[in-house]
Scaffold this motif. Sequence first.
Motif, PDB file in Angstrom:
ATOM      1  N   GLY A 135       0.847  -1.348  -0.069  1.00 62.03           N
ATOM      2  CA  GLY A 135       0.189   0.028   0.074  1.00 62.03           C
ATOM      3  C   GLY A 135       0.790   1.188  -0.008  1.00 62.03           C
ATOM      4  O   GLY A 135       0.393   2.479  -0.018  1.00 62.03           O
ATOM      5  N   SER A 136       2.140   1.082   0.199  1.00 61.39           N
ATOM      6  CA  SER A 136       2.884   2.493   0.319  1.00 61.39           C
ATOM      7  C   SER A 136       3.790   2.434  -1.123  1.00 61.39           C
ATOM      8  O   SER A 136       3.717   3.463  -1.812  1.00 61.39           O
ATOM      9  N   CYS A 137       4.498   1.402  -1.296  1.00 57.19           N
ATOM     10  CA  CYS A 137       5.543   1.490  -2.465  1.00 57.19           C
ATOM     11  C   CYS A 137       5.038   0.778  -3.735  1.00 57.19           C
ATOM     12  O   CYS A 137       5.561   1.155  -4.682  1.00 57.19           O
ATOM     13  N   ARG A 196       3.566 -13.755   3.644  1.00 63.78           N
ATOM     14  CA  ARG A 196       4.638 -13.975   4.495  1.00 63.78           C
ATOM     15  C   ARG A 196       5.528 -12.871   4.954  1.00 63.78           C
ATOM     16  O   ARG A 196       6.038 -12.518   5.754  1.00 63.78           O
ATOM     17  N   HIS A 197       5.642 -11.969   3.662  1.00 61.26           N
ATOM     18  CA  HIS A 197       6.531 -10.760   3.740  1.00 61.26           C
ATOM     19  C   HIS A 197       5.621  -9.585   3.776  1.00 61.26           C
ATOM     20  O   HIS A 197       6.240  -8.588   3.505  1.00 61.26           O
ATOM     21  N   ALA A 198       4.333  -9.657   4.105  1.00 58.78           N
ATOM     22  CA  ALA A 198       3.590  -8.463   4.275  1.00 58.78           C
ATOM     23  C   ALA A 198       3.037  -8.433   5.576  1.00 58.78           C
ATOM     24  O   ALA A 198       2.865  -9.514   6.445  1.00 58.78           O
ATOM     25  N   GLU A 199       2.824  -6.999   5.975  1.00 57.11           N
ATOM     26  CA  GLU A 199       2.226  -6.979   7.237  1.00 57.11           C
ATOM     27  C   GLU A 199       0.868  -6.093   7.114  1.00 57.11           C
ATOM     28  O   GLU A 199       0.916  -5.175   6.334  1.00 57.11           O
ATOM     29  N   GLN A 200       0.039  -6.050   7.944  1.00 55.65           N
ATOM     30  CA  GLN A 200      -1.127  -5.236   7.908  1.00 55.65           C
ATOM     31  C   GLN A 200      -0.952  -4.158   9.062  1.00 55.65           C
ATOM     32  O   GLN A 200      -0.522  -4.106  10.260  1.00 55.65           O
ATOM     33  N   SER A 201      -1.000  -2.677   8.497  1.00 54.78           N
ATOM     34  CA  SER A 201      -1.070  -1.803   9.634  1.00 54.78           C
ATOM     35  C   SER A 201      -1.999  -1.527  10.274  1.00 54.78           C
ATOM     36  O   SER A 201      -3.080  -2.095  10.325  1.00 54.78           O
ATOM     37  N   ARG A 225      -1.937  -2.885   3.620  1.00 54.87           N
ATOM     38  CA  ARG A 225      -0.966  -3.926   3.301  1.00 54.87           C
ATOM     39  C   ARG A 225       0.282  -3.294   3.083  1.00 54.87           C
ATOM     40  O   ARG A 225       0.427  -2.631   2.148  1.00 54.87           O
ATOM     41  N   LEU A 226       1.424  -3.706   3.761  1.00 55.21           N
ATOM     42  CA  LEU A 226       2.495  -3.104   3.727  1.00 55.21           C
ATOM     43  C   LEU A 226       3.698  -4.174   3.574  1.00 55.21           C
ATOM     44  O   LEU A 226       3.664  -5.225   4.318  1.00 55.21           O
TER      45      LEU A 226
END
Length: 722
Positions: free
Chosen positions: A437-439, A446-451, A461-462
């Motif tokens: 959601g940023s870049c 697995r390599h994403a996190e929820q703010s 999703r970041l």
Amino acid sequence: MTQRPKPKPRPKPKPRREPALLAPQPIGDNDPLADARIRPLLQRYCRLAGVKQAALGPDHSELRLPQAERPFFRDRESLRLAFSVDALERDPDAEIAVLGSPFLSQLLEAIRARASRLSLGLIAPAGAGDPRRVELAIPVRDGTARASEKHLAVHPIGRLFARIVLRAGAGVEEAVVESDVHDLSTGARVDDDLAGAFQDLEAGRVEPADEALAAAAKPVAAREPGDLLRLLLSHLRDKSTERVAARRAAAAGELAAELARLERYFESILKEQSSEEAIGTVSALAARRRTEEIRRSEVRATVHPVQLVEATVVMQRAEWQLESARGRRGTFSAQRSLSGAAAWAMTCPHCGRPPAVLVVCRYDHCGCDACSHRCSVCAEDFCAEHGFAECRVDGQPACDEHARVCPSCRLQYCTAHEGVCAEDGHAACATCLAPCGSCGRVVCNRHAEQSHADAPKGRRRLCTACLRTCEGGSRERVGVDEVTQCASCGKLVCAAHSAVCAVDGQVHCSPHLRRTDTSRRLVCGQHRAGCAQGEAAIFASDEVAACGSCGKLVCADHSAVCVEDGLRHCVIHLEPLADATGSYACAAHRKECHVDGQLFSPKGVQACPVCGKDACARHRAACGHCGRNVCTADLEQPSRRCVTCRQLAVIADPPEDVLTAARAVTSGGPKSSRPWRMARDHSHVVVELDLGLGRKTLFTLRHGQTVPDSVVKHTLLGSKQR
């Protein structure tokens, strides 16, 4: 030469046959508590393990254990068993053989350790092979079948004994069950005639046949142990459906009663609560207890395999060579038992069920349409062992060449729905891949996190490169585009936990910002100040100034501008001026009238020449004799002469500076013969010259000077000052 006779060939020894099981001893009118299968299992175990079993009655036995078997029965040398309540009453020290008893668990453990597999031998053939041609009536999907070839084969058959434990709530139910007789190579259930022959051989009613009868037949290996166990346990599960349903119904009734009891209990507790916090706590506890009770009442079945009993049988086997349109080949077989009047059995080589359509796997073997699929990527058929039935993205099957396991969700997917994670370049399924959601980079779960939901831009999703932790609050996760470095401590803070200092315009985290008490502006610690006159109050650094007198910081409420020097001073060093309404002056720029004590600007007072003290215009007046403006404190009423003029005294020898000043007053005339009078005060020397005929000249001379400061001439006609 005498020829010796040839020795007769020794007959081949027949395989050792276990003696037939003894029929269970009659118990008479007593109702047995044990399952009907427990006593045959016990008798078979005693024969195999060398345990001596002595009958003490129709429902009462004694076991004498050899040294090797004692560890399974708590190292006891002997034990007595009761199979009825009457026997247990006659011998209270005996153990009862019933489902769920410690003895049954010990017996099953000993059987599994010593006799997990029992081979009965060969079942005698009862007839000859079928000479007729066998036709394959089952269609082949996108393929053809060549003519069959018949031959004899030896197939292993058998059934499984297992203990099933059902648990639901506080209830535990235990049973010993046995599966139907299955062909251990094809996985199909055998016909009733062959199953009956197997039971006769197992019960010892018939002897096993000579292995030489099957010498011309080709042995067929049994399935892999894991596959075989899965197949037989599946059949046991089907046979236990009614038992599980009954246990589930009983558990449902017990659950309803327990939930009703819990509801009544917590309702009575809630009536005693008054605060919302206490009500919320009790409600949460009630919900948790309800969930625990529902989970505890779920039916759980545990299957413990005990013993596999097997035998061999001669089969007539027909085989067809199958070929698909893509050139894949496989073999399909049908079998017919020679130990009974059995028909040809055609079953799937994988699942053991009669197939409706045959399918050739891409790995050159066949299966049925129920356990085979067509790959959604390459459109080739495959069996259940060489692919999966559902891709997690679209639910379509895929062969193992196009099957993948997503490292993110650990689920299977096909290559048609494969993507690349930008984090480290690994492959993942399309469901787990999404842009940051940023870049905007595509990364897997697995390599994403929820703010955090409370982040300035909401839940997003970041990727790991764009994920930051706000260090100004409760360490919630936010995006890199939502944080700024605190100018005070250097920590990363989001907009929700930071603000701009009103003085320096830089971002600071909330612990370093305070609101001023007067203007309510946010200021950081560096630009936060206090007033020396109000220490508890907080001000911005631009809201206070250093006092021009003492240098301490003071706010606008406790300071003012000196009307003379224009500098701000604290209220301690400022006083209001009587000659300038609303104006203040510091100690260095104000004067005090010594008569009434009021304060004035430096121009509002003058020093009294008599006493040298400051006096305002209202408290100054002209001396009627010397003409000077003196303070009213030094002016005598009603003569209106100052103190100095009243103290004039005759002087015989005036000082030189007085003489010089006198010549200037008399325009250089000779010194009068009349006596001079003189007096001194703070600023002047007052000299009175008597000129005769009622004329007097009085002049004032400042100390250290020779020029008169003022001259007053008194005559009979009046006074004149110049």
